[in-house]
Design a protein around this motif. Structure first.
Motif, PDB file in Angstrom:
ATOM      1  N   ASP A 191       0.740  -1.167   0.009  1.00 53.74           N
ATOM      2  CA  ASP A 191      -0.087  -0.070  -0.063  1.00 53.74           C
ATOM      3  C   ASP A 191       0.759   1.209   0.218  1.00 53.74           C
ATOM      4  O   ASP A 191       2.068   1.179   0.143  1.00 53.74           O
ATOM      5  N   ASP A 192       0.335   2.422   0.002  1.00 56.99           N
ATOM      6  CA  ASP A 192       1.015   3.630  -0.291  1.00 56.99           C
ATOM      7  C   ASP A 192       1.985   4.051   1.044  1.00 56.99           C
ATOM      8  O   ASP A 192       2.808   4.784   0.729  1.00 56.99           O
ATOM      9  N   PHE A 193       1.757   3.500   2.166  1.00 56.34           N
ATOM     10  CA  PHE A 193       2.504   3.766   3.251  1.00 56.34           C
ATOM     11  C   PHE A 193       3.342   2.782   3.692  1.00 56.34           C
ATOM     12  O   PHE A 193       3.895   2.629   4.829  1.00 56.34           O
ATOM     13  N   ASP A 194       3.761   1.818   2.672  1.00 56.75           N
ATOM     14  CA  ASP A 194       4.887   0.716   3.137  1.00 56.75           C
ATOM     15  C   ASP A 194       5.973   1.281   3.393  1.00 56.75           C
ATOM     16  O   ASP A 194       6.436   2.492   3.080  1.00 56.75           O
ATOM     17  N   LEU A 195       6.638   0.724   4.274  1.00 62.18           N
ATOM     18  CA  LEU A 195       7.999   1.063   5.058  1.00 62.18           C
ATOM     19  C   LEU A 195       8.812   0.552   4.068  1.00 62.18           C
ATOM     20  O   LEU A 195       8.918  -0.426   3.522  1.00 62.18           O
ATOM     21  N   GLY A 196      10.207   1.575   4.057  1.00 59.93           N
ATOM     22  CA  GLY A 196      11.170   0.831   3.299  1.00 59.93           C
ATOM     23  C   GLY A 196      12.374   1.665   3.680  1.00 59.93           C
ATOM     24  O   GLY A 196      12.424   2.414   4.669  1.00 59.93           O
ATOM     25  N   ASP A 197      13.630   1.508   2.767  1.00 56.82           N
ATOM     26  CA  ASP A 197      14.930   1.777   3.206  1.00 56.82           C
ATOM     27  C   ASP A 197      15.441   2.597   1.999  1.00 56.82           C
ATOM     28  O   ASP A 197      15.427   2.160   0.917  1.00 56.82           O
ATOM     29  N   MET A 198      16.468   3.311   2.325  1.00 57.03           N
ATOM     30  CA  MET A 198      17.573   3.921   1.558  1.00 57.03           C
ATOM     31  C   MET A 198      18.609   3.645   1.909  1.00 57.03           C
ATOM     32  O   MET A 198      19.252   3.407   2.989  1.00 57.03           O
ATOM     33  N   VAL A 199      19.709   3.457   0.797  1.00 58.45           N
ATOM     34  CA  VAL A 199      21.272   3.120   1.142  1.00 58.45           C
ATOM     35  C   VAL A 199      21.656   4.053   0.100  1.00 58.45           C
ATOM     36  O   VAL A 199      21.446   4.105  -1.234  1.00 58.45           O
ATOM     37  N   TRP A 200      22.788   4.567   0.519  1.00 59.64           N
ATOM     38  CA  TRP A 200      23.517   5.698  -0.079  1.00 59.64           C
ATOM     39  C   TRP A 200      25.007   5.429   0.099  1.00 59.64           C
ATOM     40  O   TRP A 200      25.382   5.221   1.387  1.00 59.64           O
ATOM     41  N   GLU A 201      25.717   5.419  -1.020  1.00 52.47           N
ATOM     42  CA  GLU A 201      27.112   5.078  -0.751  1.00 52.47           C
ATOM     43  C   GLU A 201      27.844   5.794  -1.774  1.00 52.47           C
ATOM     44  O   GLU A 201      27.533   6.145  -2.855  1.00 52.47           O
ATOM     45  N   GLY A 202      29.121   6.347  -1.071  1.00 55.06           N
ATOM     46  CA  GLY A 202      30.045   7.302  -1.764  1.00 55.06           C
ATOM     47  C   GLY A 202      31.525   6.874  -1.475  1.00 55.06           C
ATOM     48  O   GLY A 202      31.776   5.890  -0.778  1.00 55.06           O
ATOM     49  N   GLU A 203      32.588   7.770  -2.157  1.00 52.88           N
ATOM     50  CA  GLU A 203      33.771   7.402  -1.878  1.00 52.88           C
ATOM     51  C   GLU A 203      34.097   7.562  -0.222  1.00 52.88           C
ATOM     52  O   GLU A 203      35.157   7.181   0.118  1.00 52.88           O
ATOM     53  N   ARG A 204      33.324   8.315   0.559  1.00 52.11           N
ATOM     54  CA  ARG A 204      33.723   8.545   1.839  1.00 52.11           C
ATOM     55  C   ARG A 204      32.950   7.629   2.866  1.00 52.11           C
ATOM     56  O   ARG A 204      33.265   7.847   4.036  1.00 52.11           O
ATOM     57  N   GLY A 205      31.941   6.889   2.316  1.00 52.01           N
ATOM     58  CA  GLY A 205      31.169   6.282   3.311  1.00 52.01           C
ATOM     59  C   GLY A 205      29.901   5.784   2.923  1.00 52.01           C
ATOM     60  O   GLY A 205      29.285   6.114   1.595  1.00 52.01           O
ATOM     61  N   ARG A 206      29.087   4.736   3.550  1.00 49.42           N
ATOM     62  CA  ARG A 206      27.861   4.338   3.387  1.00 49.42           C
ATOM     63  C   ARG A 206      26.980   4.571   4.440  1.00 49.42           C
ATOM     64  O   ARG A 206      27.613   4.286   5.532  1.00 49.42           O
ATOM     65  N   VAL A 207      25.763   4.970   3.990  1.00 53.34           N
ATOM     66  CA  VAL A 207      24.609   5.205   5.252  1.00 53.34           C
ATOM     67  C   VAL A 207      23.452   4.324   4.649  1.00 53.34           C
ATOM     68  O   VAL A 207      23.323   4.341   3.399  1.00 53.34           O
ATOM     69  N   VAL A 208      22.849   3.958   5.721  1.00 51.56           N
ATOM     70  CA  VAL A 208      21.616   3.036   5.408  1.00 51.56           C
ATOM     71  C   VAL A 208      20.406   3.349   6.333  1.00 51.56           C
ATOM     72  O   VAL A 208      21.057   4.043   7.552  1.00 51.56           O
ATOM     73  N   SER A 209      19.204   3.583   6.066  1.00 51.46           N
ATOM     74  CA  SER A 209      18.171   3.803   7.004  1.00 51.46           C
ATOM     75  C   SER A 209      17.722   2.570   7.865  1.00 51.46           C
ATOM     76  O   SER A 209      17.215   2.771   8.769  1.00 51.46           O
ATOM     77  N   ALA A 210      18.131   1.546   7.429  1.00 52.87           N
ATOM     78  CA  ALA A 210      17.698   0.207   8.136  1.00 52.87           C
ATOM     79  C   ALA A 210      18.764   0.051   9.381  1.00 52.87           C
ATOM     80  O   ALA A 210      19.881   0.408   9.323  1.00 52.87           O
ATOM     81  N   GLY A 211      18.179  -0.534  10.279  1.00 50.10           N
ATOM     82  CA  GLY A 211      19.080  -1.134  11.390  1.00 50.10           C
ATOM     83  C   GLY A 211      19.407   0.008  12.430  1.00 50.10           C
ATOM     84  O   GLY A 211      20.479  -0.234  13.346  1.00 50.10           O
ATOM     85  N   HIS A 212      18.661   0.830  12.614  1.00 52.29           N
ATOM     86  CA  HIS A 212      18.903   1.754  13.561  1.00 52.29           C
ATOM     87  C   HIS A 212      17.827   1.843  14.749  1.00 52.29           C
ATOM     88  O   HIS A 212      16.755   1.291  14.707  1.00 52.29           O
ATOM     89  N   VAL A 213      18.219   2.289  16.142  1.00 51.51           N
ATOM     90  CA  VAL A 213      17.317   2.501  17.268  1.00 51.51           C
ATOM     91  C   VAL A 213      17.425   3.845  17.482  1.00 51.51           C
ATOM     92  O   VAL A 213      18.357   4.256  17.920  1.00 51.51           O
ATOM     93  N   PRO A 214      16.144   4.809  17.384  1.00 54.03           N
ATOM     94  CA  PRO A 214      14.977   4.097  17.046  1.00 54.03           C
ATOM     95  C   PRO A 214      15.138   3.954  15.491  1.00 54.03           C
ATOM     96  O   PRO A 214      16.058   4.297  14.672  1.00 54.03           O
ATOM     97  N   ASP A 215      14.007   3.260  14.767  1.00 51.99           N
ATOM     98  CA  ASP A 215      14.073   3.015  13.513  1.00 51.99           C
ATOM     99  C   ASP A 215      14.127   4.045  12.527  1.00 51.99           C
ATOM    100  O   ASP A 215      13.161   5.243  12.705  1.00 51.99           O
ATOM    101  N   GLN A 216      14.815   4.207  11.536  1.00 54.46           N
ATOM    102  CA  GLN A 216      14.699   5.157  10.528  1.00 54.46           C
ATOM    103  C   GLN A 216      14.101   4.939   9.068  1.00 54.46           C
ATOM    104  O   GLN A 216      14.275   5.464   8.051  1.00 54.46           O
ATOM    105  N   GLY A 217      13.443   3.644   9.059  1.00 53.26           N
ATOM    106  CA  GLY A 217      12.715   3.248   7.946  1.00 53.26           C
ATOM    107  C   GLY A 217      11.681   4.353   7.608  1.00 53.26           C
ATOM    108  O   GLY A 217      11.068   5.120   8.625  1.00 53.26           O
ATOM    109  N   MET A 218      11.239   4.353   6.415  1.00 48.12           N
ATOM    110  CA  MET A 218      10.305   5.470   5.991  1.00 48.12           C
ATOM    111  C   MET A 218       9.115   5.309   4.972  1.00 48.12           C
ATOM    112  O   MET A 218       9.264   3.927   4.633  1.00 48.12           O
ATOM    113  N   MET A 219       8.161   6.083   4.919  1.00 42.66           N
ATOM    114  CA  MET A 219       7.235   5.764   3.963  1.00 42.66           C
ATOM    115  C   MET A 219       7.789   5.704   2.674  1.00 42.66           C
ATOM    116  O   MET A 219       7.878   7.025   2.194  1.00 42.66           O
TER     117      MET A 219
END
Length: 154
Positions: A13-41
């Protein structure tokens, strides 16, 4: 980068939770696996990202602070006078005097635009097609991808 819907949420549905992964030459960040949760619509968040990035990538804006919808996942973008964009992931500070940031990378605006477009098109092909045809999030995200593609190709 990659945008994805989290599995196991029942019917799409329209409000499903999901994640983003961003990776560059200086690092990698993800929305998954954090407390509190950083998943998003995720469907709405991808559309918002595309809408907000346009003015930054075209040079109309020099900075952008993007936060996923329903999330504390935040990315700060800064464009310099030479057309390079720096991306930093910001987490919620423990106190007002603290600002934590994780550098992701620095790239030409055109390279960032192509990478975001590629990730958004893959997301549209793999995940948006699961939403009902009359879904508002689906139509908004598809429209955002089309508009972003036109801007990138211009």
């Amino acid at each position: 980068m990659r945008f994805s819907v989290r599995p196991g949420q029942g019917e799409p549905d329209d409000f499903d939770l999901g994640d983003m992964v961003w990776e560059g030459e200086r690092g990698r960040v993800v929305s998954a696996g954090h407390v509190p949760d950083q998943g998003m619509m995720i469907h709405l968040s991808v559309a918002l990202l595309l809408h907000q990035l346009g003015p930054l990538l075209s040079g109309k804006r020099r900075t952008l602070s993007y936060t996923g919808i329903g999330s504390s996942f935040r990315l700060d973008f800064r464009r310099d006078g030479k057309g390079f964009v720096s991306v930093v992931s910001k987490s919620e500070p423990e106190s007002e005097s603290e600002s934590k940031g994780a550098p992701v990378g620095r790239t030409r605006a055109e390279g960032l635009a192509r990478a975001v477009l590629r990730a958004a098109e893959e997301f549209a092909e793999n995940d948006l097609t699961r939403l009902p045809a009359d879904s508002g999030a689906r139509s908004d995200c598809l429209a955002a991808v089309r508009e972003f593609r036109v801007a990138v190709e211009a």
